[in-house]
Scaffold this active site. Structure first.
Site, mmCIF file in Angstrom:
data_model
loop_
_atom_site.group_PDB
_atom_site.id
_atom_site.type_symbol
_atom_site.label_atom_id
_atom_site.label_comp_id
_atom_site.label_asym_id
_atom_site.label_seq_id
_atom_site.Cartn_x
_atom_site.Cartn_y
_atom_site.Cartn_z
ATOM 1 N N GLY A 14 22.236 35.457 78.814
ATOM 2 C CA GLY A 14 23.464 34.842 78.298
ATOM 3 C C GLY A 14 23.824 33.585 79.069
ATOM 4 N NE ARG A 98 43.138 44.321 75.263
ATOM 5 C CZ ARG A 98 42.486 43.454 76.022
ATOM 6 N NH1 ARG A 98 42.003 42.352 75.499
ATOM 7 N NH2 ARG A 98 42.334 43.675 77.310
ATOM 8 C CD GLN A 112 25.234 48.127 81.768
ATOM 9 O OE1 GLN A 112 26.087 47.641 82.514
ATOM 10 N NE2 GLN A 112 24.621 47.409 80.837
ATOM 11 C CG ASP A 159 41.492 35.096 86.354
ATOM 12 O OD1 ASP A 159 41.546 34.510 85.270
ATOM 13 O OD2 ASP A 159 40.863 36.156 86.520
ATOM 14 N NE ARG A 162 39.461 29.761 84.490
ATOM 15 C CZ ARG A 162 39.141 30.624 83.531
ATOM 16 N NH1 ARG A 162 39.885 31.704 83.314
ATOM 17 N NH2 ARG A 162 38.082 30.412 82.775
ATOM 18 C CG HIS A 187 39.520 38.638 83.836
ATOM 19 N ND1 HIS A 187 39.749 37.357 84.271
ATOM 20 C CD2 HIS A 187 38.670 38.530 82.787
ATOM 21 C CE1 HIS A 187 39.056 36.511 83.522
ATOM 22 N NE2 HIS A 187 38.390 37.195 82.617
HETATM 23 P P1 NAX Z 1 26.902 35.654 76.372
HETATM 24 O O1 NAX Z 1 27.226 36.240 75.043
HETATM 25 O O2 NAX Z 1 26.357 34.272 76.467
HETATM 26 O O3 NAX Z 1 25.863 36.605 77.124
HETATM 27 C C1 NAX Z 1 25.998 37.987 77.145
HETATM 28 C C2 NAX Z 1 24.618 38.581 77.190
HETATM 29 O O4 NAX Z 1 24.742 39.982 77.326
HETATM 30 C C3 NAX Z 1 23.803 38.322 75.905
HETATM 31 O O5 NAX Z 1 22.581 37.692 76.240
HETATM 32 C C4 NAX Z 1 23.584 39.719 75.344
HETATM 33 O O6 NAX Z 1 22.309 39.872 74.721
HETATM 34 C C5 NAX Z 1 23.708 40.569 76.587
HETATM 35 N N1 NAX Z 1 24.037 41.972 76.327
HETATM 36 C C6 NAX Z 1 24.801 42.490 75.345
HETATM 37 N N2 NAX Z 1 24.804 43.824 75.417
HETATM 38 C C7 NAX Z 1 24.055 44.150 76.471
HETATM 39 C C8 NAX Z 1 23.662 45.405 77.043
HETATM 40 N N3 NAX Z 1 24.058 46.569 76.520
HETATM 41 N N4 NAX Z 1 22.862 45.373 78.125
HETATM 42 C C9 NAX Z 1 22.421 44.209 78.635
HETATM 43 N N5 NAX Z 1 22.742 43.011 78.124
HETATM 44 C C10 NAX Z 1 23.550 42.992 77.063
HETATM 45 O O7 NAX Z 1 28.218 35.819 77.245
HETATM 46 P P2 NAX Z 1 28.609 35.086 78.620
HETATM 47 O O8 NAX Z 1 29.286 33.824 78.307
HETATM 48 O O9 NAX Z 1 27.442 35.075 79.523
HETATM 49 O O10 NAX Z 1 29.724 36.090 79.160
HETATM 50 C C11 NAX Z 1 29.407 37.396 79.553
HETATM 51 C C12 NAX Z 1 30.669 38.213 79.758
HETATM 52 O O11 NAX Z 1 31.471 37.654 80.786
HETATM 53 C C13 NAX Z 1 31.581 38.257 78.527
HETATM 54 O O12 NAX Z 1 32.037 39.585 78.356
HETATM 55 C C14 NAX Z 1 32.748 37.391 78.927
HETATM 56 O O13 NAX Z 1 33.935 37.730 78.257
HETATM 57 C C15 NAX Z 1 32.821 37.677 80.394
HETATM 58 N N6 NAX Z 1 33.574 36.723 81.217
HETATM 59 C C16 NAX Z 1 34.267 37.211 82.254
HETATM 60 C C17 NAX Z 1 34.958 36.396 83.141
HETATM 61 C C18 NAX Z 1 35.719 36.964 84.290
HETATM 62 O O14 NAX Z 1 36.363 36.178 84.969
HETATM 63 N N7 NAX Z 1 35.705 38.251 84.563
HETATM 64 C C19 NAX Z 1 34.995 34.928 82.942
HETATM 65 C C20 NAX Z 1 33.901 34.420 82.079
HETATM 66 C C21 NAX Z 1 33.527 35.305 80.910
HETATM 67 O O15 NAX Z 1 34.464 35.087 79.886
#
Ligand code: NAX
Length: 327
Positions: A14, A98, A112, A159, A162, A187
Site C-alpha cells: 500500500g 462505520r 493477526q 496527530d 501535525r 485517532h
Molecule cells: P492502502 O489502501 O494504500 O494500503 C493498504 C494495503 O493493505 C493494501 O495494499 C491492501 O492490499 C492491504 N491489505 C488489506 N487487507 C489486508 C490484510 N488482511 N492483510 C494484509 N494486507 C492487507 O492504504 P494506506 O494509505 O497505506 O493506509 C493504510 C492504513 O493506514 C489505512 O487503514 C489508513 O486509514 C491508515 N492510516 C492511519 C494513520 C494513523 O495516523 N494511524 C494515518 C494514515 C492512514 O490514514
C-alpha cells in the site's frame, strides 16, 4: 555484527508501505548498526505489486537489509518478528457504515493477533496504524493474551506532529520549540490535542499564543481534519507523513524521552485519568528506553475534560460495536 531483527509490515504494497519500507531498510527504524529482515504481508491480489516493491528494495542495495520475505500467510509474516507494524486494512468505501468498517477490519486483526501470539519473538511489540487503529489494536490484543499489555500501541503520533507544526507556525517559532504536545483518546476526529499542557520554548502554549478562541477552535479542528484536507488536496490519503510517524513512534519507544517532554502513543489503559481499563487510548507517554509509562497528574480544564470524555465515549461505542470480535 548484530543478529538481524525481524520487522513485519502488513499491507506492505500500500501507500504507507511504499513510504515506510525504504526507511526501515535504510536503518532509520532500528538504528544504523542493526540489520533487519523485512517480513511483508499482503493479500493475494496485491502480491504482484508487492514483488515490484521488493525489486525496488533490492535495487537500493541497502547494507542493513539482511532479507525479505513476502507472504499472504500470517504464520510466515509474524515468524520470529520483534516489531509488528500493522498497516494493512480495508478502507471505508462509499456507502459503508462505520460499524461495517469496524467489523470488516476486526476480521483482519483478530487472526493477526492470534498469529502474533503464536509465532512472534518473545520481545515482540505491535504498532497498529490501519484504521480504526485504536479499536483494531484492542481486537488484536484480545486475541493475543500472552503478549503483555505494554507491548501494544496504536498510532497517534501523526496527530502530534501535525499539532506541533500548527502551534509552531502560529507562534512563528521552529517546531523544535514545541514540547509536551499530547493527543488524547481516539485517532479520529474526536481526538483532543491538549494545547493546555503543551509548551513553546518552555512556556505554556496559552501564554505564548494568547488567543483562546483559536486554540479551542481552529487549532483543534485543523488537527482533527488534517487527514481529510490532505485527501481533498492530494486525491489520496496521507502516506509519507504517516510512514514518518511510524518511524517516530518506534524511535520514541526505544529512546528515553527527553526531560520536560512526552510523546503521543495510544496504549492499553489501566484506568489512568478515569479512562475505562483495557481501552487503547491516546495518552502522553514517557519512555525510559525500554518501558513506556503514561504521564500522570496533568491538570485539565473543564473544556479539556469534556473533550476527553467525548473521545472516550467514541472508543467505548467502537468497543461495543465489535464486542463479538473480542476473544
Ligand atoms: P492502502 O489502501 O494504500 O494500503 C493498504 C494495503 O493493505 C493494501 O495494499 C491492501 O492490499 C492491504 N491489505 C488489506 N487487507 C489486508 C490484510 N488482511 N492483510 C494484509 N494486507 C492487507 O492504504 P494506506 O494509505 O497505506 O493506509 C493504510 C492504513 O493506514 C489505512 O487503514 C489508513 O486509514 C491508515 N492510516 C492511519 C494513520 C494513523 O495516523 N494511524 C494515518 C494514515 C492512514 O490514514
Amino acid at each position: 555484527t548484530k543478529t538481524p531483527m525481524h520487522v513485519t509490515v502488513t499491507g506492505a504494497a500500500g501507500q504507507i508501505g511504499y513510504a515506510l519500507l525504504f526507511r526501515i531498510a535504510s536503518g532509520q527504524l532500528l538504528g544504523p548498526d542493526q540489520p533487519v529482515v523485512l517480513r511483508l504481508l499482503e493479500i493475494e491480489p496485491a502480491m504482484a505489486a508487492l514483488e515490484g516493491v521488493v525489486m525496488e528494495l533490492e535495487d537500493c542495495a541497502f547494507p542493513l537489509l539482511a532479507g525479505i520475505e513476502t507472504t499472504s500467510d500470517l504464520k510466515v509474516a509474524f515468524e520470529g518478528t520483534s516489531w509488528a507494524l500493522l498497516v494493512g486494512s480495508v478502507p471505508r468505501k462509499a456507502g459503508m457504515e462505520r460499524k461495517d468498517l469496524l467489523t470488516v477490519n476486526g476480521g483482519i486483526f483478530g487472526p493477526q493477533g492470534e498469529a502474533i501470539a503464536a509465532h512472534a519473538a518473545s520481545d515482540v511489540r505491535v504498532l497498529v496504524v490501519g484504521n480504526p487503529c485504536n479499536t483494531n489494536c484492542l481486537i488484536a490484543r484480545s486475541h493475543a493474551k500472552d503478549v503483555p499489555d505494554d507491548r501494544w500501541f496504536a498510532m497517534t503520533r501523526l496527530d502530534q506532529n501535525r499539532a506541533e507544526t500548527q502551534l509552531a507556525k502560529r507562534a512563528g517559532v521552529p517546531v523544535t520549540e514545541v514540547a509536551q504536545m499530547a493527543i488524547w483518546g481516539n485517532h479520529s476526529s474526536t481526538q483532543f490535542p491538549d494545547f493546555e499542557n503543551a509548551t513553546i520554548g518552555g512556556r505554556p502554549v496559552p501564554e505564548v499564543i494568547a488567543d483562546e478562541a483559536w486554540l479551542r477552535g481552529e487549532f483543534i479542528t485543523t488537527v482533527q481534519q488534517r487527514g481529510a484536507e490532505i485527501i481533498k488536496a492530494r486525491g489520496a490519503s496521507s502516506a509519507a507523513s504517516a510512514a514518518n510517524a511510524v518511524i517516530d513512534s518506534v524511535r520514541s519507544i526505544l529512546e528515553p524521552t527527553p526531560a520536560g517532554d512526552c510523546v503521543s502513543l495510544s496504549v492499553v489503559s489501566h484506568g489512568e485519568y478515569g479512562v475505562p481499563e483495557g481501552l487503547v487510548f491516546g495518552y502522553p507517554i514517557r519512555s525510559d528506553g525500554s518501558r513506556c509509562q503514561v504521564v500522570e497528574g496533568l491538570p485539565h480544564s473543564p473544556f479539556a475534560q469534556e473533550k476527553i470524555q467525548a473521545t472516550t465515549a467514541e472508543l467505548l461505542e467502537e468497543r461495543a460495536a465489535i464486542a463479538d470480535l473480542l476473544a
